[in-house]
Design a protein around this motif. Structure first.
Motif, PDB file in Angstrom:
ATOM      1  N   GLN A  88      20.333  19.810 -38.826  1.00  0.00           N
ATOM      2  CA  GLN A  88      19.307  19.753 -37.786  1.00  0.00           C
ATOM      3  C   GLN A  88      19.814  20.340 -36.469  1.00  0.00           C
ATOM      4  OE1 GLN A  88      16.077  18.811 -38.212  1.00  0.00           O
ATOM      5  NE2 GLN A  88      16.594  18.712 -40.396  1.00  0.00           N
ATOM      6  N   ALA A  89      21.103  20.192 -36.195  1.00  0.00           N
ATOM      7  CA  ALA A  89      21.676  20.811 -34.991  1.00  0.00           C
ATOM      8  C   ALA A  89      21.677  22.329 -35.124  1.00  0.00           C
ATOM      9  CB  ALA A  89      23.102  20.302 -34.761  1.00  0.00           C
ATOM     10  N   LEU A  90      21.927  22.825 -36.340  1.00  0.00           N
ATOM     11  CA  LEU A  90      21.876  24.270 -36.565  1.00  0.00           C
ATOM     12  C   LEU A  90      20.455  24.786 -36.357  1.00  0.00           C
ATOM     13  CD1 LEU A  90      24.105  24.648 -39.764  1.00  0.00           C
ATOM     14  CD2 LEU A  90      24.791  24.593 -37.353  1.00  0.00           C
ATOM     15  N   ILE A  91      19.473  24.039 -36.879  1.00  0.00           N
ATOM     16  CA  ILE A  91      18.073  24.435 -36.697  1.00  0.00           C
ATOM     17  C   ILE A  91      17.703  24.429 -35.221  1.00  0.00           C
ATOM     18  CG2 ILE A  91      15.688  23.731 -37.111  1.00  0.00           C
ATOM     19  CD1 ILE A  91      16.652  22.659 -39.848  1.00  0.00           C
ATOM     20  N   ALA A  92      18.003  23.330 -34.538  1.00  0.00           N
ATOM     21  CA  ALA A  92      17.624  23.210 -33.125  1.00  0.00           C
ATOM     22  C   ALA A  92      18.322  24.271 -32.284  1.00  0.00           C
ATOM     23  CB  ALA A  92      17.968  21.808 -32.617  1.00  0.00           C
ATOM     24  N   GLY A  93      19.610  24.476 -32.515  1.00  0.00           N
ATOM     25  CA  GLY A  93      20.338  25.472 -31.744  1.00  0.00           C
ATOM     26  C   GLY A  93      19.797  26.867 -31.980  1.00  0.00           C
ATOM     27  N   GLY A  94      19.534  27.209 -33.241  1.00  0.00           N
ATOM     28  CA  GLY A  94      19.033  28.540 -33.556  1.00  0.00           C
ATOM     29  C   GLY A  94      17.647  28.800 -33.000  1.00  0.00           C
ATOM     30  N   VAL A  95      16.761  27.811 -33.135  1.00  0.00           N
ATOM     31  CA  VAL A  95      15.372  28.005 -32.699  1.00  0.00           C
ATOM     32  C   VAL A  95      15.257  28.010 -31.180  1.00  0.00           C
ATOM     33  CG1 VAL A  95      13.088  26.938 -32.687  1.00  0.00           C
ATOM     34  CG2 VAL A  95      14.360  27.113 -34.817  1.00  0.00           C
ATOM     35  N   ILE A  96      15.887  27.055 -30.521  1.00  0.00           N
ATOM     36  CA  ILE A  96      15.798  27.010 -29.057  1.00  0.00           C
ATOM     37  C   ILE A  96      16.443  28.248 -28.444  1.00  0.00           C
ATOM     38  CG2 ILE A  96      16.564  25.765 -26.990  1.00  0.00           C
ATOM     39  CD1 ILE A  96      16.211  23.170 -28.557  1.00  0.00           C
ATOM     40  N   ASN A  97      17.588  28.657 -28.986  1.00  0.00           N
ATOM     41  CA  ASN A  97      18.247  29.846 -28.456  1.00  0.00           C
ATOM     42  C   ASN A  97      17.418  31.101 -28.709  1.00  0.00           C
ATOM     43  OD1 ASN A  97      20.593  31.323 -27.333  1.00  0.00           O
ATOM     44  ND2 ASN A  97      20.761  32.117 -29.418  1.00  0.00           N
ATOM     45  N   GLY A  98      16.699  31.139 -29.830  1.00  0.00           N
ATOM     46  CA  GLY A  98      15.971  32.345 -30.190  1.00  0.00           C
ATOM     47  C   GLY A  98      14.575  32.451 -29.611  1.00  0.00           C
ATOM     48  N   TYR A  99      13.956  31.308 -29.259  1.00  0.00           N
ATOM     49  CA  TYR A  99      12.541  31.348 -28.891  1.00  0.00           C
ATOM     50  C   TYR A  99      12.205  30.672 -27.557  1.00  0.00           C
ATOM     51  CZ  TYR A  99      11.966  32.710 -33.762  1.00  0.00           C
ATOM     52  OH  TYR A  99      12.060  33.360 -34.968  1.00  0.00           O
ATOM     53  N   ALA A 100      13.033  29.792 -27.068  1.00  0.00           N
ATOM     54  CA  ALA A 100      12.683  29.010 -25.878  1.00  0.00           C
ATOM     55  C   ALA A 100      12.908  29.795 -24.591  1.00  0.00           C
ATOM     56  CB  ALA A 100      13.495  27.720 -25.841  1.00  0.00           C
ATOM     57  N   PRO A 101      12.175  29.458 -23.534  1.00  0.00           N
ATOM     58  CA  PRO A 101      12.429  30.070 -22.226  1.00  0.00           C
ATOM     59  C   PRO A 101      13.772  29.614 -21.661  1.00  0.00           C
ATOM     60  CG  PRO A 101      10.780  28.337 -22.049  1.00  0.00           C
ATOM     61  CD  PRO A 101      11.035  28.521 -23.502  1.00  0.00           C
ATOM     62  N   ALA A 102      14.230  30.304 -20.645  1.00  0.00           N
ATOM     63  CA  ALA A 102      15.570  30.046 -20.097  1.00  0.00           C
ATOM     64  C   ALA A 102      15.739  28.613 -19.627  1.00  0.00           C
ATOM     65  CB  ALA A 102      15.845  31.018 -18.948  1.00  0.00           C
ATOM     66  N   ALA A 103      14.690  28.029 -19.021  1.00  0.00           N
ATOM     67  CA  ALA A 103      14.812  26.668 -18.499  1.00  0.00           C
ATOM     68  C   ALA A 103      15.058  25.658 -19.616  1.00  0.00           C
ATOM     69  CB  ALA A 103      13.541  26.286 -17.729  1.00  0.00           C
ATOM     70  N   VAL A 104      14.388  25.852 -20.758  1.00  0.00           N
ATOM     71  CA  VAL A 104      14.579  24.946 -21.899  1.00  0.00           C
ATOM     72  C   VAL A 104      15.977  25.137 -22.488  1.00  0.00           C
ATOM     73  CG1 VAL A 104      13.738  24.310 -24.187  1.00  0.00           C
ATOM     74  CG2 VAL A 104      12.119  24.888 -22.373  1.00  0.00           C
ATOM     75  N   LYS A 105      16.412  26.375 -22.573  1.00  0.00           N
ATOM     76  CA  LYS A 105      17.763  26.627 -23.074  1.00  0.00           C
ATOM     77  C   LYS A 105      18.799  25.927 -22.204  1.00  0.00           C
ATOM     78  CE  LYS A 105      16.769  31.238 -24.960  1.00  0.00           C
ATOM     79  NZ  LYS A 105      17.126  32.678 -24.885  1.00  0.00           N
ATOM     80  N   SER A 106      18.673  26.069 -20.904  1.00  0.00           N
ATOM     81  CA  SER A 106      19.644  25.461 -19.986  1.00  0.00           C
ATOM     82  C   SER A 106      19.635  23.948 -20.078  1.00  0.00           C
ATOM     83  CB  SER A 106      19.354  25.899 -18.551  1.00  0.00           C
ATOM     84  OG  SER A 106      19.478  27.298 -18.412  1.00  0.00           O
ATOM     85  N   ALA A 107      18.457  23.383 -20.303  1.00  0.00           N
ATOM     86  CA  ALA A 107      18.330  21.932 -20.327  1.00  0.00           C
ATOM     87  C   ALA A 107      18.869  21.311 -21.616  1.00  0.00           C
ATOM     88  CB  ALA A 107      16.863  21.537 -20.135  1.00  0.00           C
ATOM     89  N   TRP A 108      18.798  22.046 -22.733  1.00  0.00           N
ATOM     90  CA  TRP A 108      19.070  21.408 -24.021  1.00  0.00           C
ATOM     91  C   TRP A 108      20.234  21.977 -24.812  1.00  0.00           C
ATOM     92  CZ3 TRP A 108      17.140  16.900 -25.530  1.00  0.00           C
ATOM     93  CH2 TRP A 108      16.034  16.405 -24.842  1.00  0.00           C
ATOM     94  N   LEU A 109      20.515  23.263 -24.717  1.00  0.00           N
ATOM     95  CA  LEU A 109      21.533  23.833 -25.601  1.00  0.00           C
ATOM     96  C   LEU A 109      22.916  23.224 -25.366  1.00  0.00           C
ATOM     97  CD1 LEU A 109      20.583  27.627 -25.790  1.00  0.00           C
ATOM     98  CD2 LEU A 109      20.258  25.843 -27.515  1.00  0.00           C
ATOM     99  N   GLY A 110      23.280  23.029 -24.132  1.00  0.00           N
ATOM    100  CA  GLY A 110      24.585  22.438 -23.837  1.00  0.00           C
ATOM    101  C   GLY A 110      24.703  21.026 -24.374  1.00  0.00           C
ATOM    102  N   LYS A 111      23.631  20.253 -24.249  1.00  0.00           N
ATOM    103  CA  LYS A 111      23.663  18.872 -24.744  1.00  0.00           C
ATOM    104  C   LYS A 111      23.705  18.828 -26.270  1.00  0.00           C
ATOM    105  CE  LYS A 111      20.026  17.364 -22.423  1.00  0.00           C
ATOM    106  NZ  LYS A 111      19.029  16.417 -21.843  1.00  0.00           N
ATOM    107  N   ILE A 112      23.011  19.757 -26.919  1.00  0.00           N
ATOM    108  CA  ILE A 112      23.065  19.808 -28.385  1.00  0.00           C
ATOM    109  C   ILE A 112      24.470  20.167 -28.839  1.00  0.00           C
ATOM    110  CG2 ILE A 112      22.256  21.060 -30.415  1.00  0.00           C
ATOM    111  CD1 ILE A 112      19.554  21.397 -28.944  1.00  0.00           C
TER     112      ILE A 112
END
Length: 371
Positions: A88-112
Protein backbone atom coordinates in the motif's frame (compact mmCIF):
# COMPACT_ATOMS: atom_id res chain seq x y z
CA UNK A 1 18.32 -8.83 -22.51
CA UNK A 2 20.12 -8.87 -19.16
CA UNK A 3 17.99 -10.33 -16.38
CA UNK A 4 20.76 -10.25 -13.75
CA UNK A 5 20.13 -8.09 -10.72
CA UNK A 6 22.51 -5.21 -10.03
CA UNK A 7 24.72 -5.14 -6.95
CA UNK A 8 22.43 -2.56 -5.35
CA UNK A 9 19.38 -4.72 -5.98
CA UNK A 10 21.12 -7.76 -4.51
CA UNK A 11 22.13 -5.76 -1.44
CA UNK A 12 18.53 -4.59 -1.05
CA UNK A 13 17.33 -8.19 -1.26
CA UNK A 14 19.89 -9.32 1.31
CA UNK A 15 18.94 -6.54 3.72
CA UNK A 16 15.23 -7.36 3.58
CA UNK A 17 15.87 -11.11 3.85
CA UNK A 18 18.05 -10.61 6.93
CA UNK A 19 15.35 -8.48 8.54
CA UNK A 20 12.69 -11.11 7.82
CA UNK A 21 14.87 -13.95 9.15
CA UNK A 22 15.88 -12.14 12.32
CA UNK A 23 12.97 -9.81 13.02
CA UNK A 24 9.88 -11.56 11.71
CA UNK A 25 9.97 -15.22 12.61
CA UNK A 26 6.89 -17.44 12.75
CA UNK A 27 6.32 -16.85 16.46
CA UNK A 28 6.33 -13.07 16.11
CA UNK A 29 3.93 -13.35 13.20
CA UNK A 30 1.65 -15.60 15.22
CA UNK A 31 1.63 -13.02 18.04
CA UNK A 32 0.71 -10.26 15.59
CA UNK A 33 -2.15 -12.36 14.23
CA UNK A 34 -3.50 -12.86 17.75
CA UNK A 35 -3.20 -9.12 18.41
CA UNK A 36 -5.31 -8.24 15.37
CA UNK A 37 -3.16 -8.72 12.27
CA UNK A 38 -1.28 -5.42 12.16
CA UNK A 39 1.68 -4.09 14.14
CA UNK A 40 2.55 -0.42 13.73
CA UNK A 41 6.00 -1.11 15.18
CA UNK A 42 6.75 -3.59 12.41
CA UNK A 43 5.54 -1.15 9.77
CA UNK A 44 7.84 1.50 11.27
CA UNK A 45 10.77 -0.91 11.03
CA UNK A 46 10.03 -1.47 7.35
CA UNK A 47 9.97 2.31 6.84
CA UNK A 48 13.28 2.66 8.69
CA UNK A 49 14.78 0.30 6.12
CA UNK A 50 13.61 2.79 3.50
CA UNK A 51 11.04 0.42 2.02
CA UNK A 52 7.99 2.67 2.41
CA UNK A 53 9.74 5.26 0.26
CA UNK A 54 10.88 3.01 -2.60
CA UNK A 55 8.74 4.81 -5.21
CA UNK A 56 9.15 8.27 -3.67
CA UNK A 57 11.82 10.65 -5.07
CA UNK A 58 14.88 11.36 -2.98
CA UNK A 59 14.06 15.07 -2.77
CA UNK A 60 10.81 14.07 -1.03
CA UNK A 61 12.56 11.82 1.47
CA UNK A 62 12.28 8.56 -0.46
CA UNK A 63 14.72 6.20 -2.16
CA UNK A 64 13.79 7.04 -5.74
CA UNK A 65 13.85 3.43 -6.91
CA UNK A 66 11.71 1.58 -9.43
CA UNK A 67 9.57 -1.49 -10.08
CA UNK A 68 12.42 -4.02 -10.06
CA UNK A 69 13.48 -2.91 -6.58
CA UNK A 70 9.85 -3.08 -5.51
CA UNK A 71 9.65 -6.63 -6.86
CA UNK A 72 12.79 -7.66 -4.98
CA UNK A 73 11.43 -6.29 -1.70
CA UNK A 74 7.97 -7.84 -2.08
CA UNK A 75 9.47 -11.26 -2.88
CA UNK A 76 11.39 -11.22 0.38
CA UNK A 77 8.40 -10.03 2.39
CA UNK A 78 6.42 -12.83 0.79
CA UNK A 79 8.96 -15.37 1.99
CA UNK A 80 8.24 -14.20 5.52
CA UNK A 81 4.46 -13.87 4.89
CA UNK A 82 4.71 -10.41 6.42
CA UNK A 83 1.27 -9.10 7.38
CA UNK A 84 1.91 -5.36 7.32
CA UNK A 85 0.74 -3.89 3.96
CA UNK A 86 3.92 -2.42 2.51
CA UNK A 87 2.42 -2.77 -0.97
CA UNK A 88 0.00 0.00 0.00
CA UNK A 89 2.94 2.35 0.60
CA UNK A 90 4.22 1.53 -2.89
CA UNK A 91 0.77 2.29 -4.33
CA UNK A 92 0.38 5.54 -2.39
CA UNK A 93 3.90 6.71 -3.16
CA UNK A 94 3.62 5.92 -6.86
CA UNK A 95 0.17 7.45 -7.35
CA UNK A 96 0.68 10.61 -5.31
CA UNK A 97 4.07 11.22 -6.89
CA UNK A 98 2.69 10.61 -10.38
CA UNK A 99 -0.66 12.40 -10.25
CA UNK A 100 -1.00 14.75 -7.26
CA UNK A 101 -0.35 18.51 -7.30
CA UNK A 102 2.80 19.82 -5.65
CA UNK A 103 1.05 20.81 -2.41
CA UNK A 104 -0.26 17.27 -1.87
CA UNK A 105 3.13 15.79 -2.66
CA UNK A 106 4.83 18.06 -0.14
CA UNK A 107 2.25 17.29 2.52
CA UNK A 108 2.24 13.50 2.22
CA UNK A 109 5.20 11.95 0.41
CA UNK A 110 7.71 12.66 3.16
CA UNK A 111 5.40 11.26 5.83
CA UNK A 112 4.72 8.12 3.78
CA UNK A 113 8.44 7.54 3.20
CA UNK A 114 9.25 7.98 6.89
CA UNK A 115 6.47 5.63 7.98
CA UNK A 116 4.71 8.44 9.80
CA UNK A 117 1.60 8.01 7.64
CA UNK A 118 0.10 4.79 6.32
CA UNK A 119 -1.97 5.70 3.26
CA UNK A 120 -3.98 2.84 1.74
CA UNK A 121 -6.07 2.43 -1.39
CA UNK A 122 -9.81 2.23 -0.63
CA UNK A 123 -11.43 1.40 -3.95
CA UNK A 124 -13.43 -1.84 -3.75
CA UNK A 125 -17.21 -1.61 -3.61
CA UNK A 126 -19.73 -4.38 -3.15
CA UNK A 127 -21.20 -4.15 -6.66
CA UNK A 128 -17.92 -3.69 -8.54
CA UNK A 129 -16.78 -7.34 -8.77
CA UNK A 130 -13.15 -6.24 -9.29
CA UNK A 131 -14.04 -3.70 -12.01
CA UNK A 132 -12.24 -0.41 -11.43
CA UNK A 133 -14.69 1.62 -13.51
CA UNK A 134 -17.66 0.84 -11.24
CA UNK A 135 -18.05 3.44 -8.50
CA UNK A 136 -21.03 4.64 -6.46
CA UNK A 137 -19.10 6.84 -4.03
CA UNK A 138 -19.76 10.53 -4.74
CA UNK A 139 -17.78 13.72 -4.26
CA UNK A 140 -19.27 17.18 -3.81
CA UNK A 141 -17.58 20.56 -4.08
CA UNK A 142 -18.43 23.60 -1.99
CA UNK A 143 -16.25 26.59 -2.87
CA UNK A 144 -12.72 25.22 -2.97
CA UNK A 145 -13.47 22.37 -0.59
CA UNK A 146 -14.37 18.77 -1.47
CA UNK A 147 -16.27 16.15 0.51
CA UNK A 148 -16.81 12.44 -0.16
CA UNK A 149 -19.81 10.24 0.63
CA UNK A 150 -19.88 6.48 0.13
CA UNK A 151 -18.51 3.15 1.32
CA UNK A 152 -15.50 0.98 0.48
CA UNK A 153 -14.89 -2.66 1.34
CA UNK A 154 -11.91 -4.82 2.28
CA UNK A 155 -9.61 -1.84 2.78
CA UNK A 156 -6.17 -3.12 3.89
CA UNK A 157 -5.55 -2.19 7.54
CA UNK A 158 -8.39 0.29 7.09
CA UNK A 159 -9.00 0.87 10.78
CA UNK A 160 -5.27 1.45 11.36
CA UNK A 161 -4.41 3.60 8.34
CA UNK A 162 -3.86 7.34 8.59
CA UNK A 163 -5.48 8.21 5.26
CA UNK A 164 -7.17 6.68 2.24
CA UNK A 165 -6.89 7.12 -1.52
CA UNK A 166 -10.55 7.14 -2.54
CA UNK A 167 -12.02 7.13 -6.06
CA UNK A 168 -15.33 9.00 -6.20
CA UNK A 169 -17.62 10.45 -8.86
CA UNK A 170 -17.38 14.21 -9.28
CA UNK A 171 -20.00 15.52 -11.72
CA UNK A 172 -20.29 12.03 -13.18
CA UNK A 173 -16.56 11.54 -13.77
CA UNK A 174 -14.30 9.54 -11.52
CA UNK A 175 -11.73 11.55 -9.60
CA UNK A 176 -9.25 10.44 -6.95
CA UNK A 177 -9.23 11.95 -3.45
CA UNK A 178 -7.21 11.65 -0.27
CA UNK A 179 -9.29 11.39 2.90
CA UNK A 180 -7.80 11.26 6.39
CA UNK A 181 -9.14 8.60 8.74
CA UNK A 182 -9.53 11.20 11.48
CA UNK A 183 -11.70 13.38 9.24
CA UNK A 184 -15.29 14.10 10.18
CA UNK A 185 -17.77 11.51 8.92
CA UNK A 186 -15.24 8.68 8.49
CA UNK A 187 -16.13 5.43 10.25
CA UNK A 188 -14.30 2.10 10.06
CA UNK A 189 -15.13 -1.45 11.05
CA UNK A 190 -12.00 -3.56 11.23
CA UNK A 191 -11.75 -7.34 11.07
CA UNK A 192 -9.19 -10.10 10.62
CA UNK A 193 -8.69 -11.54 7.15
CA UNK A 194 -8.40 -15.25 6.53
CA UNK A 195 -4.59 -15.27 6.18
CA UNK A 196 -4.13 -13.42 9.49
CA UNK A 197 -3.94 -9.83 8.24
CA UNK A 198 -6.34 -6.97 8.79
CA UNK A 199 -8.89 -5.09 6.69
CA UNK A 200 -11.90 -2.86 7.26
CA UNK A 201 -15.16 -1.61 5.87
CA UNK A 202 -14.88 2.17 5.57
CA UNK A 203 -17.75 4.64 5.27
CA UNK A 204 -17.58 8.32 4.36
CA UNK A 205 -20.38 10.73 5.21
CA UNK A 206 -19.65 14.15 3.68
CA UNK A 207 -16.05 13.65 4.80
CA UNK A 208 -13.57 16.43 3.95
CA UNK A 209 -11.32 15.33 1.10
CA UNK A 210 -8.30 16.56 -0.86
CA UNK A 211 -8.38 16.25 -4.63
CA UNK A 212 -5.43 14.21 -5.91
CA UNK A 213 -6.40 14.22 -9.59
CA UNK A 214 -9.59 14.78 -11.60
CA UNK A 215 -8.53 11.92 -13.91
CA UNK A 216 -9.38 9.36 -11.29
CA UNK A 217 -9.83 6.32 -13.53
CA UNK A 218 -6.37 6.65 -15.06
CA UNK A 219 -4.80 7.04 -11.63
CA UNK A 220 -6.84 4.18 -10.17
CA UNK A 221 -5.87 1.81 -12.98
CA UNK A 222 -2.23 2.68 -12.35
CA UNK A 223 -2.68 2.15 -8.61
CA UNK A 224 -4.24 -1.27 -9.14
CA UNK A 225 -1.46 -2.22 -11.56
CA UNK A 226 1.17 -1.31 -8.96
CA UNK A 227 -0.76 -3.50 -6.56
CA UNK A 228 -0.90 -6.39 -9.05
CA UNK A 229 2.86 -6.25 -9.68
CA UNK A 230 3.48 -6.19 -5.91
CA UNK A 231 1.08 -9.09 -5.34
CA UNK A 232 2.77 -11.14 -8.07
CA UNK A 233 6.20 -10.57 -6.56
CA UNK A 234 4.95 -11.32 -3.05
CA UNK A 235 3.36 -14.53 -4.33
CA UNK A 236 6.68 -15.67 -5.81
CA UNK A 237 8.26 -15.32 -2.37
CA UNK A 238 5.44 -17.31 -0.77
CA UNK A 239 5.68 -19.97 -3.49
CA UNK A 240 9.44 -20.25 -2.95
CA UNK A 241 8.94 -20.99 0.73
CA UNK A 242 6.03 -23.32 0.04
CA UNK A 243 8.32 -25.36 -2.18
CA UNK A 244 11.08 -25.31 0.44
CA UNK A 245 8.91 -26.63 3.27
CA UNK A 246 7.32 -29.24 0.99
CA UNK A 247 10.66 -30.62 -0.21
CA UNK A 248 12.04 -30.61 3.34
CA UNK A 249 8.99 -32.53 4.56
CA UNK A 250 9.31 -35.11 1.78
CA UNK A 251 13.00 -35.60 2.57
CA UNK A 252 12.29 -36.31 6.25
CA UNK A 253 8.83 -37.95 6.43
CA UNK A 254 9.00 -41.71 6.08
CA UNK A 255 6.33 -44.05 4.77
CA UNK A 256 6.76 -47.82 4.36
CA UNK A 257 10.29 -47.48 5.75
CA UNK A 258 11.53 -44.89 3.24
CA UNK A 259 11.23 -41.13 2.72
CA UNK A 260 8.41 -39.71 0.64
CA UNK A 261 10.99 -38.18 -1.68
CA UNK A 262 11.96 -41.65 -2.89
CA UNK A 263 8.57 -42.28 -4.51
CA UNK A 264 8.73 -41.49 -8.22
CA UNK A 265 5.11 -40.37 -8.55
CA UNK A 266 5.60 -37.80 -5.78
CA UNK A 267 8.85 -36.60 -7.33
CA UNK A 268 6.95 -36.00 -10.56
CA UNK A 269 4.41 -33.93 -8.64
CA UNK A 270 7.20 -31.78 -7.17
CA UNK A 271 8.67 -31.33 -10.66
CA UNK A 272 5.29 -30.04 -11.85
CA UNK A 273 5.23 -27.64 -8.89
CA UNK A 274 8.71 -26.40 -9.79
CA UNK A 275 7.61 -25.75 -13.38
CA UNK A 276 4.67 -23.69 -12.14
CA UNK A 277 6.96 -21.76 -9.79
CA UNK A 278 9.32 -20.78 -12.60
CA UNK A 279 6.40 -19.78 -14.83
CA UNK A 280 5.15 -17.60 -11.98
CA UNK A 281 8.58 -16.07 -11.44
CA UNK A 282 9.01 -15.17 -15.11
CA UNK A 283 5.55 -13.57 -15.26
CA UNK A 284 6.26 -11.59 -12.10
CA UNK A 285 9.40 -10.25 -13.79
CA UNK A 286 7.29 -9.44 -16.85
CA UNK A 287 4.78 -7.51 -14.72
CA UNK A 288 7.46 -5.45 -13.02
CA UNK A 289 9.25 -4.66 -16.28
CA UNK A 290 5.96 -3.49 -17.83
CA UNK A 291 4.88 -1.33 -14.89
CA UNK A 292 6.13 1.87 -16.53
CA UNK A 293 4.87 0.97 -20.02
CA UNK A 294 2.04 2.94 -21.72
CA UNK A 295 -1.30 2.36 -20.02
CA UNK A 296 -2.88 -0.10 -22.48
CA UNK A 297 0.27 -2.20 -22.76
CA UNK A 298 0.69 -2.12 -18.97
CA UNK A 299 -2.90 -3.22 -18.33
CA UNK A 300 -2.57 -6.17 -20.71
CA UNK A 301 0.67 -7.24 -19.07
CA UNK A 302 -0.77 -7.09 -15.55
CA UNK A 303 -3.79 -9.18 -16.50
CA UNK A 304 -1.57 -11.82 -18.09
CA UNK A 305 0.79 -11.91 -15.13
CA UNK A 306 -1.92 -12.06 -12.49
CA UNK A 307 -3.72 -14.83 -14.36
CA UNK A 308 -0.59 -16.98 -14.57
CA UNK A 309 0.26 -16.28 -10.93
CA UNK A 310 -3.26 -17.30 -9.94
CA UNK A 311 -2.91 -20.64 -11.73
CA UNK A 312 0.48 -21.25 -10.10
CA UNK A 313 -0.70 -20.27 -6.62
CA UNK A 314 -3.65 -22.64 -6.78
CA UNK A 315 -1.64 -25.54 -8.20
CA UNK A 316 1.35 -25.27 -5.88
CA UNK A 317 -0.70 -24.50 -2.79
CA UNK A 318 -3.05 -27.43 -3.28
CA UNK A 319 -0.25 -29.82 -4.26
CA UNK A 320 1.72 -28.85 -1.16
CA UNK A 321 -1.24 -29.63 1.09
CA UNK A 322 -1.79 -32.98 -0.65
CA UNK A 323 1.87 -33.97 -0.33
CA UNK A 324 1.87 -33.11 3.37
CA UNK A 325 -1.35 -34.88 4.21
CA UNK A 326 -3.30 -33.83 7.30
CA UNK A 327 -0.49 -31.80 8.87
CA UNK A 328 -0.58 -29.47 5.87
CA UNK A 329 -3.80 -27.82 7.07
CA UNK A 330 -3.05 -27.54 10.80
CA UNK A 331 -2.61 -24.11 12.33
CA UNK A 332 0.55 -25.20 14.15
CA UNK A 333 2.38 -25.93 10.89
CA UNK A 334 3.72 -23.02 8.87
CA UNK A 335 2.77 -24.63 5.56
CA UNK A 336 -0.92 -23.99 6.19
CA UNK A 337 -0.20 -20.27 6.60
CA UNK A 338 1.59 -20.15 3.25
CA UNK A 339 -1.47 -21.79 1.71
CA UNK A 340 -3.78 -19.20 3.29
CA UNK A 341 -1.59 -16.38 2.04
CA UNK A 342 -1.62 -17.79 -1.49
CA UNK A 343 -5.41 -18.00 -1.34
CA UNK A 344 -5.63 -14.36 -0.26
CA UNK A 345 -3.20 -13.15 -2.93
CA UNK A 346 -5.09 -15.03 -5.64
CA UNK A 347 -8.17 -12.98 -4.79
CA UNK A 348 -6.37 -9.63 -4.49
CA UNK A 349 -6.77 -7.03 -7.28
CA UNK A 350 -8.93 -9.39 -9.34
CA UNK A 351 -9.06 -13.18 -9.07
CA UNK A 352 -7.90 -15.60 -11.74
CA UNK A 353 -11.20 -15.82 -13.60
CA UNK A 354 -11.52 -12.04 -13.66
CA UNK A 355 -7.99 -11.70 -15.05
CA UNK A 356 -8.69 -14.34 -17.69
CA UNK A 357 -11.60 -12.17 -18.82
CA UNK A 358 -9.30 -9.14 -18.90
CA UNK A 359 -6.76 -11.04 -21.00
CA UNK A 360 -9.52 -12.07 -23.41
CA UNK A 361 -10.97 -8.56 -23.74
CA UNK A 362 -7.54 -7.01 -24.35
CA UNK A 363 -6.35 -9.64 -26.82
CA UNK A 364 -5.11 -8.26 -30.14
CA UNK A 365 -5.07 -9.82 -33.60
CA UNK A 366 -1.37 -10.62 -33.24
CA UNK A 367 -1.57 -11.51 -29.51
CA UNK A 368 1.32 -9.08 -29.04
CA UNK A 369 3.80 -11.41 -30.78
CA UNK A 370 4.27 -9.47 -34.02
CA UNK A 371 4.47 -5.74 -34.67
Amino acid sequence: MDFDFSDDQQQLRDAVRKWVDKGYDFERRRAIVKAGGFDRGVYTQLAELGLAGLYIPEDQGGMGMGPVEGMVVMEELGRGIVLEPLAQALIAGGVINGYAPAAVKSAWLGKIAAGEALVVLAYQERKARYRVDVCETNAAKSGDAWSVTGAKSIVPAGDQADAFLVPALADGQMALFLVERAAQGVTTRGYATQEGGRAAEVKFASSPATLVTPDGLTALEHAVDIGIAAACAEAVGVLDKTMDVTVEYMNTRKQFGTTLASFQALRHRVADMKMQLELARSMSYYASLKLNAPAEERRRAMARAKYQLGVAMRFIGQASVQLHGGIGVTDEYIGSHYFKKLTQLELSFGDTLHQLGEVSERMQDTAGVFA
